[in-house]
Scaffold this motif. Sequence first.
Motif, PDB file in Angstrom:
ATOM      1  N   THR A 128      10.662  15.127  20.170  1.00  0.00           N
ATOM      2  CA  THR A 128       9.681  15.191  21.270  1.00  0.00           C
ATOM      3  C   THR A 128      10.307  14.954  22.637  1.00  0.00           C
ATOM      4  O   THR A 128       9.591  14.913  23.643  1.00  0.00           O
ATOM      5  N   ALA A 129      11.640  14.796  22.711  1.00  0.00           N
ATOM      6  CA  ALA A 129      12.283  14.431  23.981  1.00  0.00           C
ATOM      7  C   ALA A 129      11.990  15.442  25.073  1.00  0.00           C
ATOM      8  O   ALA A 129      11.611  15.099  26.201  1.00  0.00           O
ATOM      9  N   ARG A 130      12.191  16.739  24.739  1.00  0.00           N
ATOM     10  CA  ARG A 130      11.982  17.768  25.758  1.00  0.00           C
ATOM     11  C   ARG A 130      10.518  17.831  26.204  1.00  0.00           C
ATOM     12  O   ARG A 130      10.207  17.935  27.398  1.00  0.00           O
ATOM     13  N   ALA A 131       9.610  17.736  25.210  1.00  0.00           N
ATOM     14  CA  ALA A 131       8.177  17.758  25.557  1.00  0.00           C
ATOM     15  C   ALA A 131       7.792  16.531  26.385  1.00  0.00           C
ATOM     16  O   ALA A 131       6.993  16.619  27.338  1.00  0.00           O
ATOM     17  N   ASP A 132       8.375  15.365  26.056  1.00  0.00           N
ATOM     18  CA  ASP A 132       8.080  14.153  26.829  1.00  0.00           C
ATOM     19  C   ASP A 132       8.562  14.290  28.263  1.00  0.00           C
ATOM     20  O   ASP A 132       7.901  13.848  29.219  1.00  0.00           O
ATOM     21  N   THR A 133       9.753  14.904  28.413  1.00  0.00           N
ATOM     22  CA  THR A 133      10.280  15.088  29.772  1.00  0.00           C
ATOM     23  C   THR A 133       9.374  16.004  30.589  1.00  0.00           C
ATOM     24  O   THR A 133       9.064  15.732  31.756  1.00  0.00           O
ATOM     25  N   ILE A 134       8.966  17.096  29.951  1.00  0.00           N
ATOM     26  CA  ILE A 134       8.052  18.018  30.654  1.00  0.00           C
ATOM     27  C   ILE A 134       6.737  17.319  30.997  1.00  0.00           C
ATOM     28  O   ILE A 134       6.192  17.471  32.100  1.00  0.00           O
ATOM     29  N   THR A 135       6.236  16.507  30.053  1.00  0.00           N
ATOM     30  CA  THR A 135       4.971  15.796  30.290  1.00  0.00           C
ATOM     31  C   THR A 135       5.099  14.837  31.476  1.00  0.00           C
ATOM     32  O   THR A 135       4.235  14.785  32.359  1.00  0.00           O
ATOM     33  N   ARG A 136       6.183  14.045  31.513  1.00  0.00           N
ATOM     34  CA  ARG A 136       6.376  13.098  32.611  1.00  0.00           C
ATOM     35  C   ARG A 136       6.486  13.825  33.958  1.00  0.00           C
ATOM     36  O   ARG A 136       5.920  13.388  34.967  1.00  0.00           O
ATOM     37  N   THR A 137       7.224  14.925  33.937  1.00  0.00           N
ATOM     38  CA  THR A 137       7.381  15.681  35.188  1.00  0.00           C
ATOM     39  C   THR A 137       6.036  16.203  35.683  1.00  0.00           C
ATOM     40  O   THR A 137       5.699  16.091  36.877  1.00  0.00           O
ATOM     41  N   GLN A 138       5.272  16.774  34.800  1.00  0.00           N
ATOM     42  CA  GLN A 138       3.965  17.305  35.195  1.00  0.00           C
ATOM     43  C   GLN A 138       3.008  16.197  35.639  1.00  0.00           C
ATOM     44  O   GLN A 138       2.267  16.345  36.616  1.00  0.00           O
ATOM     45  N   GLN A 139       3.043  15.059  34.924  1.00  0.00           N
ATOM     46  CA  GLN A 139       2.177  13.942  35.311  1.00  0.00           C
ATOM     47  C   GLN A 139       2.577  13.373  36.672  1.00  0.00           C
ATOM     48  O   GLN A 139       1.718  12.983  37.479  1.00  0.00           O
ATOM     49  N   GLN A 140       3.872  13.316  36.946  1.00  0.00           N
ATOM     50  CA  GLN A 140       4.324  12.831  38.263  1.00  0.00           C
ATOM     51  C   GLN A 140       3.862  13.769  39.368  1.00  0.00           C
ATOM     52  O   GLN A 140       3.459  13.323  40.450  1.00  0.00           O
ATOM     53  N   ARG A 141       3.932  15.073  39.085  1.00  0.00           N
ATOM     54  CA  ARG A 141       3.451  16.023  40.088  1.00  0.00           C
ATOM     55  C   ARG A 141       1.953  15.860  40.338  1.00  0.00           C
ATOM     56  O   ARG A 141       1.488  15.916  41.480  1.00  0.00           O
ATOM     57  N   VAL A 142       1.212  15.671  39.244  1.00  0.00           N
ATOM     58  CA  VAL A 142      -0.234  15.459  39.402  1.00  0.00           C
ATOM     59  C   VAL A 142      -0.512  14.186  40.190  1.00  0.00           C
ATOM     60  O   VAL A 142      -1.368  14.156  41.095  1.00  0.00           O
ATOM     61  N   LEU A 143       0.235  13.100  39.882  1.00  0.00           N
ATOM     62  CA  LEU A 143       0.036  11.839  40.595  1.00  0.00           C
ATOM     63  C   LEU A 143       0.394  11.977  42.069  1.00  0.00           C
ATOM     64  O   LEU A 143      -0.332  11.485  42.950  1.00  0.00           O
ATOM     65  N   THR A 144       1.524  12.660  42.345  1.00  0.00           N
ATOM     66  CA  THR A 144       1.933  12.864  43.736  1.00  0.00           C
ATOM     67  C   THR A 144       0.877  13.669  44.494  1.00  0.00           C
ATOM     68  O   THR A 144       0.518  13.348  45.634  1.00  0.00           O
ATOM     69  N   THR A 145       0.381  14.707  43.830  1.00  0.00           N
ATOM     70  CA  THR A 145      -0.676  15.511  44.470  1.00  0.00           C
ATOM     71  C   THR A 145      -1.930  14.677  44.727  1.00  0.00           C
ATOM     72  O   THR A 145      -2.581  14.792  45.774  1.00  0.00           O
ATOM     73  N   GLY A 146      -2.294  13.797  43.777  1.00  0.00           N
ATOM     74  CA  GLY A 146      -3.471  12.935  43.947  1.00  0.00           C
ATOM     75  C   GLY A 146      -3.292  11.971  45.109  1.00  0.00           C
ATOM     76  O   GLY A 146      -4.224  11.766  45.911  1.00  0.00           O
ATOM     77  N   ILE A 147      -2.098  11.351  45.209  1.00  0.00           N
ATOM     78  CA  ILE A 147      -1.840  10.422  46.328  1.00  0.00           C
ATOM     79  C   ILE A 147      -1.939  11.160  47.658  1.00  0.00           C
ATOM     80  O   ILE A 147      -2.521  10.666  48.635  1.00  0.00           O
ATOM     81  N   ALA A 148      -1.349  12.359  47.693  1.00  0.00           N
ATOM     82  CA  ALA A 148      -1.418  13.152  48.926  1.00  0.00           C
ATOM     83  C   ALA A 148      -2.865  13.491  49.274  1.00  0.00           C
ATOM     84  O   ALA A 148      -3.263  13.470  50.451  1.00  0.00           O
ATOM     85  N   ALA A 149      -3.671  13.781  48.240  1.00  0.00           N
ATOM     86  CA  ALA A 149      -5.077  14.101  48.483  1.00  0.00           C
ATOM     87  C   ALA A 149      -5.831  12.895  49.044  1.00  0.00           C
ATOM     88  O   ALA A 149      -6.647  13.022  49.960  1.00  0.00           O
TER      89      ALA A 149
END
Length: 446
Positions: A128-149
């Motif tokens: 699951t390493a690759r999927a976990d990395t993709i998940t963390r990256t996408q979640q960080q982008r969502v969080l960054t977008t939320g903070i900016a909003a």
Amino acid sequence: MLSLRTRVALATGLGAFVIVAALVALISYAVARNNVNHLDDELDTAIDLIELNADTAALFLGRIGDAGAFAVTLREGGTVIASSTTQLPPMSDGRATKTLGDTRYRVKTETILRRIGGPLTISLAVPTARADTITRTQQQRVLTTGIAAVLTATGLGWVLGGRAVRPLVDLTHRISTGPPTPDLTGTGTGVREASELSAAVRDMLGRINHAQDQTHSALQTARTFASTAAHELRTPLTAMRTDLEVMRGLDLPREQRVEIIDDVLRKQSGIESTLTALEQLASGELARGRPRHTVVDLIELADEAARDAARHHPGVRITVGTEPPMPVLGLPSGLRSVLDNAITNAVKHGNATAVLITARHEARHIVLTVDDNGTGIPTDERDLVFDRFYRGSNAAPQGSGLGLALVAQQADLHDGRAYFTASHLGGARLTFELDNSIPPTQAEPL
């Protein structure tokens, strides 16, 4: 203390934070779930391939395990018959996430029935390493977008909030930098709250100005009144002091001492009546600010005044020419003082021997008249006698000059007027008009 603009910005930011936080949590969960589903799809595809030729799949398990893409273990009756480099532990059919060593795997276990041999259990796992990395990256982008909003919403709240509270700021500026009674016309146009606040402030300032005018008028009246009262009282007090000093310094005959004492008593009586009149005038001023009108029978009040006056003036015939009842809305003590002063004025200053009190309805007023057969009041003095401390040419020396001022004051308190004319009895007629509007619920007199 935070400004209203700051409060609007913070409220906007807080509202955006709540919404964005919920969306971030929901999207983060959806992203993680989607990546896990992707791994499950890969496992389903691989399991299907292995099931096509389970007997020959074991020949390639070592290579698959060495490649690190999958980990596969085949069991028959609980015994491992083939496995990749990484051997998976026994598990029940279904999907699960397992950690083997330092690596997390997504595992699918499925048991199939073969034509030859017993049931075959296939356990297939993918890291699951690759999927976990993709998940963390996408979640960080969502969080960054939320903070900016949230920050953007707060900034917009600050900018737009400033425009929203501008009418209130302008209103505050006008009040703080303007004159004591600033012109607030047009302030807050288009904004309901600002318009309501502007109207409330205008109303409040109007009440304050009205109260200040009343206070200033009351103070001015008090100063004038006190000055005039002091002047009026100084003369009799000086005369009394002179009489007393004469009595103390000279050995006078008894007849002269009695005459001086009688003079002092007369002056003392005049001072007492003046002070009583001043007290009644002050009570009238208090009643002006706090009216306590009640329904009272005017004719019964006149009968009482006539009986009391007859005891004080036994040689005077005082009659009431109107039959009760005649309910009026007014101040009982004030109306009684009108009757008492009218009778006293007729007897003491007009030397009347007969006084007639009558009352009648006239449109929206009740007209009270007091006629006497005395010396009357000269035409040019009929208005002046209502002034405070004014003494007419026919006034008695011991008069205070306040009795008719009390009558004029009560006429004002009762929304009416008082004036003198000639009487059919030969003397003066005092006419006192008062408002006759009685609420239906108060029709019965007290």
